[in-house]
Design a protein around this motif. Structure first.
Motif, PDB file in Angstrom:
ATOM      1  N   PRO A   1      24.604  17.381  37.444  1.00  0.00           N
ATOM      2  CA  PRO A   1      24.883  16.193  38.265  1.00  0.00           C
ATOM      3  C   PRO A   1      24.315  16.354  39.664  1.00  0.00           C
ATOM      4  O   PRO A   1      23.896  17.438  40.067  1.00  0.00           O
ATOM      5  CB  PRO A   1      26.413  16.129  38.276  1.00  0.00           C
ATOM      6  CG  PRO A   1      26.856  17.532  38.046  1.00  0.00           C
ATOM      7  CD  PRO A   1      25.831  18.142  37.145  1.00  0.00           C
ATOM      8  N   ASN A   2      24.305  15.259  40.423  1.00  0.00           N
ATOM      9  CA  ASN A   2      23.847  15.322  41.811  1.00  0.00           C
ATOM     10  C   ASN A   2      24.695  16.322  42.595  1.00  0.00           C
ATOM     11  O   ASN A   2      25.920  16.336  42.486  1.00  0.00           O
ATOM     12  CB  ASN A   2      23.930  13.949  42.468  1.00  0.00           C
ATOM     13  CG  ASN A   2      22.922  12.971  41.901  1.00  0.00           C
ATOM     14  OD1 ASN A   2      21.825  13.368  41.500  1.00  0.00           O
ATOM     15  ND2 ASN A   2      23.261  11.698  41.864  1.00  0.00           N
ATOM     16  N   GLY A   3      24.026  17.156  43.387  1.00  0.00           N
ATOM     17  CA  GLY A   3      24.736  18.161  44.178  1.00  0.00           C
ATOM     18  C   GLY A   3      25.094  19.416  43.416  1.00  0.00           C
ATOM     19  O   GLY A   3      25.812  20.278  43.932  1.00  0.00           O
ATOM     20  N   ALA A   4      24.573  19.561  42.187  1.00  0.00           N
ATOM     21  CA  ALA A   4      24.938  20.714  41.366  1.00  0.00           C
ATOM     22  C   ALA A   4      24.253  21.994  41.811  1.00  0.00           C
ATOM     23  O   ALA A   4      24.753  23.095  41.567  1.00  0.00           O
ATOM     24  CB  ALA A   4      24.598  20.442  39.901  1.00  0.00           C
ATOM     25  N   GLY A   5      23.088  21.878  42.466  1.00  0.00           N
ATOM     26  CA  GLY A   5      22.342  23.060  42.889  1.00  0.00           C
ATOM     27  C   GLY A   5      20.946  23.147  42.305  1.00  0.00           C
ATOM     28  O   GLY A   5      20.244  24.139  42.506  1.00  0.00           O
ATOM     29  N   LYS A   6      20.510  22.096  41.598  1.00  0.00           N
ATOM     30  CA  LYS A   6      19.185  22.116  40.956  1.00  0.00           C
ATOM     31  C   LYS A   6      18.068  22.223  41.988  1.00  0.00           C
ATOM     32  O   LYS A   6      17.208  23.107  41.901  1.00  0.00           O
ATOM     33  CB  LYS A   6      18.968  20.835  40.125  1.00  0.00           C
ATOM     34  CG  LYS A   6      19.997  20.579  39.057  1.00  0.00           C
ATOM     35  CD  LYS A   6      19.595  19.405  38.203  1.00  0.00           C
ATOM     36  CE  LYS A   6      19.426  18.110  38.977  1.00  0.00           C
ATOM     37  NZ  LYS A   6      20.656  17.647  39.612  1.00  0.00           N
ATOM     38  N   SER A   7      18.064  21.303  42.944  1.00  0.00           N
ATOM     39  CA  SER A   7      16.978  21.270  43.927  1.00  0.00           C
ATOM     40  C   SER A   7      16.973  22.525  44.782  1.00  0.00           C
ATOM     41  O   SER A   7      15.902  23.037  45.138  1.00  0.00           O
ATOM     42  CB  SER A   7      17.105  20.029  44.818  1.00  0.00           C
ATOM     43  OG  SER A   7      16.931  18.852  44.065  1.00  0.00           O
ATOM     44  N   THR A   8      18.143  23.048  45.116  1.00  0.00           N
ATOM     45  CA  THR A   8      18.209  24.280  45.905  1.00  0.00           C
ATOM     46  C   THR A   8      17.577  25.438  45.140  1.00  0.00           C
ATOM     47  O   THR A   8      16.823  26.243  45.705  1.00  0.00           O
ATOM     48  CB  THR A   8      19.670  24.620  46.247  1.00  0.00           C
ATOM     49  OG1 THR A   8      20.251  23.534  46.971  1.00  0.00           O
ATOM     50  CG2 THR A   8      19.760  25.880  47.097  1.00  0.00           C
ATOM     51  N   THR A   9      17.864  25.513  43.844  1.00  0.00           N
ATOM     52  CA  THR A   9      17.258  26.567  43.018  1.00  0.00           C
ATOM     53  C   THR A   9      15.746  26.436  42.992  1.00  0.00           C
ATOM     54  O   THR A   9      15.015  27.414  43.178  1.00  0.00           O
ATOM     55  CB  THR A   9      17.800  26.504  41.579  1.00  0.00           C
ATOM     56  OG1 THR A   9      19.221  26.509  41.588  1.00  0.00           O
ATOM     57  CG2 THR A   9      17.309  27.688  40.770  1.00  0.00           C
ATOM     58  N   ILE A  10      15.254  25.214  42.756  1.00  0.00           N
ATOM     59  CA  ILE A  10      13.813  24.991  42.689  1.00  0.00           C
ATOM     60  C   ILE A  10      13.158  25.342  44.020  1.00  0.00           C
ATOM     61  O   ILE A  10      12.081  25.958  44.060  1.00  0.00           O
ATOM     62  CB  ILE A  10      13.506  23.527  42.305  1.00  0.00           C
ATOM     63  CG1 ILE A  10      14.038  23.218  40.899  1.00  0.00           C
ATOM     64  CG2 ILE A  10      12.012  23.257  42.388  1.00  0.00           C
ATOM     65  CD1 ILE A  10      13.416  24.031  39.805  1.00  0.00           C
ATOM     66  N   LYS A  11      13.786  24.972  45.140  1.00  0.00           N
ATOM     67  CA  LYS A  11      13.206  25.278  46.456  1.00  0.00           C
ATOM     68  C   LYS A  11      13.123  26.780  46.697  1.00  0.00           C
ATOM     69  O   LYS A  11      12.195  27.264  47.352  1.00  0.00           O
ATOM     70  CB  LYS A  11      14.031  24.605  47.558  1.00  0.00           C
ATOM     71  CG  LYS A  11      13.837  23.093  47.619  1.00  0.00           C
ATOM     72  CD  LYS A  11      14.757  22.444  48.636  1.00  0.00           C
ATOM     73  CE  LYS A  11      14.568  20.927  48.651  1.00  0.00           C
ATOM     74  NZ  LYS A  11      15.509  20.252  49.575  1.00  0.00           N
ATOM     75  N   MET A  12      14.077  27.537  46.162  1.00  0.00           N
ATOM     76  CA  MET A  12      13.982  28.993  46.266  1.00  0.00           C
ATOM     77  C   MET A  12      12.886  29.530  45.360  1.00  0.00           C
ATOM     78  O   MET A  12      12.190  30.495  45.708  1.00  0.00           O
ATOM     79  CB  MET A  12      15.337  29.636  45.934  1.00  0.00           C
ATOM     80  CG  MET A  12      16.390  29.440  47.015  1.00  0.00           C
ATOM     81  SD  MET A  12      17.896  30.399  46.742  1.00  0.00           S
ATOM     82  CE  MET A  12      18.716  29.384  45.501  1.00  0.00           C
ATOM     83  N   MET A  13      12.692  28.904  44.212  1.00  0.00           N
ATOM     84  CA  MET A  13      11.673  29.368  43.274  1.00  0.00           C
ATOM     85  C   MET A  13      10.256  29.097  43.778  1.00  0.00           C
ATOM     86  O   MET A  13       9.327  29.858  43.476  1.00  0.00           O
ATOM     87  CB  MET A  13      11.890  28.714  41.903  1.00  0.00           C
ATOM     88  CG  MET A  13      13.162  29.181  41.215  1.00  0.00           C
ATOM     89  SD  MET A  13      13.588  28.224  39.750  1.00  0.00           S
ATOM     90  CE  MET A  13      12.375  28.804  38.579  1.00  0.00           C
ATOM     91  N   VAL A  14      10.078  28.024  44.546  1.00  0.00           N
ATOM     92  CA  VAL A  14       8.743  27.736  45.084  1.00  0.00           C
ATOM     93  C   VAL A  14       8.511  28.393  46.443  1.00  0.00           C
ATOM     94  O   VAL A  14       7.397  28.362  46.961  1.00  0.00           O
ATOM     95  CB  VAL A  14       8.488  26.212  45.180  1.00  0.00           C
ATOM     96  CG1 VAL A  14       8.626  25.557  43.825  1.00  0.00           C
ATOM     97  CG2 VAL A  14       9.402  25.554  46.192  1.00  0.00           C
ATOM     98  N   GLY A  15       9.555  28.992  47.025  1.00  0.00           N
ATOM     99  CA  GLY A  15       9.394  29.730  48.265  1.00  0.00           C
ATOM    100  C   GLY A  15       9.756  28.974  49.517  1.00  0.00           C
ATOM    101  O   GLY A  15       9.560  29.482  50.633  1.00  0.00           O
ATOM    102  N   ILE A  16      10.311  27.764  49.384  1.00  0.00           N
ATOM    103  CA  ILE A  16      10.693  26.982  50.560  1.00  0.00           C
ATOM    104  C   ILE A  16      11.947  27.548  51.210  1.00  0.00           C
ATOM    105  O   ILE A  16      12.063  27.607  52.437  1.00  0.00           O
ATOM    106  CB  ILE A  16      10.904  25.506  50.176  1.00  0.00           C
ATOM    107  CG1 ILE A  16       9.587  24.899  49.690  1.00  0.00           C
ATOM    108  CG2 ILE A  16      11.446  24.697  51.352  1.00  0.00           C
ATOM    109  CD1 ILE A  16       9.741  23.497  49.128  1.00  0.00           C
ATOM    110  N   LEU A  17      12.920  27.962  50.388  1.00  0.00           N
ATOM    111  CA  LEU A  17      14.167  28.535  50.884  1.00  0.00           C
ATOM    112  C   LEU A  17      14.240  30.019  50.553  1.00  0.00           C
ATOM    113  O   LEU A  17      13.699  30.474  49.531  1.00  0.00           O
ATOM    114  CB  LEU A  17      15.367  27.819  50.250  1.00  0.00           C
ATOM    115  CG  LEU A  17      15.606  26.359  50.628  1.00  0.00           C
ATOM    116  CD1 LEU A  17      16.806  25.814  49.859  1.00  0.00           C
ATOM    117  CD2 LEU A  17      15.825  26.207  52.127  1.00  0.00           C
ATOM    118  N   VAL A  18      14.943  30.756  51.401  1.00  0.00           N
ATOM    119  CA  VAL A  18      15.176  32.186  51.189  1.00  0.00           C
ATOM    120  C   VAL A  18      16.584  32.360  50.620  1.00  0.00           C
ATOM    121  O   VAL A  18      17.550  31.834  51.186  1.00  0.00           O
ATOM    122  CB  VAL A  18      15.042  32.962  52.505  1.00  0.00           C
ATOM    123  CG1 VAL A  18      15.323  34.440  52.289  1.00  0.00           C
ATOM    124  CG2 VAL A  18      13.649  32.758  53.101  1.00  0.00           C
TER     125      VAL A  18
END
Length: 337
Positions: free
Chosen positions: A58-75
């Motif tokens: 669902p929205n806010g589950a953590g999907k986008s945060t995970t993807i951003k870490m996988m592409v290197g945007i987030l640490v």
């Protein structure tokens, strides 16, 4: 062989707690209060080369945060990620050459120039050999029909045309991994089928690994054999899509038509309240704990002359809703890929 390894991945954000009432703005400024929020908590998974994996929640589950870490945007706050042997946030340049990314509600195309000029800029950026560039443009034209708008400025494209162009831009440099975030959002049926067909073809011919986040469950049905389900930052399920359907399907519906109307008392004796009747048609709800589709049909064969049988399986939308509502954690199964 695993091309993506995620172990104990956690991302924690600090956010301010806003007060209400008199002088709240002053208090928030002078005496700020904060809380910590775990967007992703201790997530573990591995993805093999050539898999198409759905990453859903669902929205806010953590999907986008995970993807951003996988592409290197987030640490990450803690835990580890390896993408093709690289740590994304430490090796951003090398990692970017291995991946392609498409965000359904954003574009990487230059707004005021023709699509082909964007492609040529990306050829220069990624140092794509001319032969590879021309071959990819030919393939993209054959499958996605980009020739009809390749010389049109991006701002004049329809949503479906822009999405096809974004897919092409993400794959020009032949990445090993393709991240797709809502790639079919807002598209009509015809364009959706083109996009799905293109993704399957690229996966088949190039063994491109695909990670797909989507709310369109038909994308999962048509593209993915394995799914990762995340909710409230934690991984709820990692395994085969068909197993997920079996485990969380509430029921199938069997519709049987006989040559004459069957007595209601006979139906009630066999199926209790799990049926409805419309003349010669009977709709039976199969509850797995009590019955099976095969036994249901066999009973009708013994007790009446069958004219037609239809079976409607629980669709993936209902399966996902059931999973969210029960929060059961079945034993992990490795996706078949």
């Amino acid at each position: 062989m695993s091309i993506i390894r995620v172990q104990s991945l956690t991302k924690r954000f600090k956010r301010q707690i806003r007060r209400s009432g008199k002088m709240s703005a002053f208090k928030d400024f002078a005496f700020p209060r904060h809380e910590w929020k775990d967007a992703v908590k201790e997530v573990d998974f591995q993805i093999d080369k050539g898999e198409i994996v759905g990453y859903i929640g669902p929205n806010g589950a953590g999907k986008s945060t995970t993807i951003k870490m996988m592409v290197g945007i987030l640490v990450p706050t803690s835990g580890s990620i390896e993408i093709g042997g690289l740590v994304p946030y430490k090796n951003r340049l090398e990692n970017s050459r291995k991946i392609g990314v498409v965000f359904g509600q954003r574009t990487q195309l230059w707004w005021d120039i023709p699509v082909m000029e964007t492609f040529r800029l990306m050829q220069y950026m990624y140092k794509i050999p001319q032969r590879q560039f021309e071959e990819n443009i030919r393939i993209f034209t054959e499958i996605l029909g980009i020739d009809e708008f390749v010389n049109v400025p991006v701002r004049q494209l329809s949503l479906g045309q822009r999405m096809r162009a974004d897919l092409c831009a993400a794959l020009l440099h032949n990445p090993e991994i393709l991240y797709l975030d809502e790639p079919t959002i807002g598209l009509d049926v015809d364009v959706k089928e083109r996009v799905r067909g293109f993704i399957k073809e690229v996966n088949r011919t190039r063994e491109t690994t695909v990670i797909l986040t989507t709310h369109d469950t038909s994308d999962l049905d048509k593209l993915c054999s394995r799914v990762l389900v995340i909710d409230q930052g934690s991984l709820m399920y990692d395994g085969d899509l068909e197993y997920l359907k079996r485990h969380y399907s509430r029921h199938d519906v069997v519709t049987v038509e006989t040559d004459s109307e069957m007595p209601e008392n006979l139906l009630r004796t066999r199926f209790q309240d799990d049926f409805t009747q419309e003349g010669r048609k009977c709709h039976v709800r199969i509850v797995p704990e009590k019955d099976s589709t095969a036994d249901c049909i066999a009973w009708f064969i013994r007790n009446g002359r069958l004219l037609d049988v239809q079976i409607r399986q629980t669709d993936i939308d209902e399966v996902i809703r059931n999973l969210y509502s029960t929060f059961k954690r079945p034993e992990k199964e490795t996706g078949s890929g």
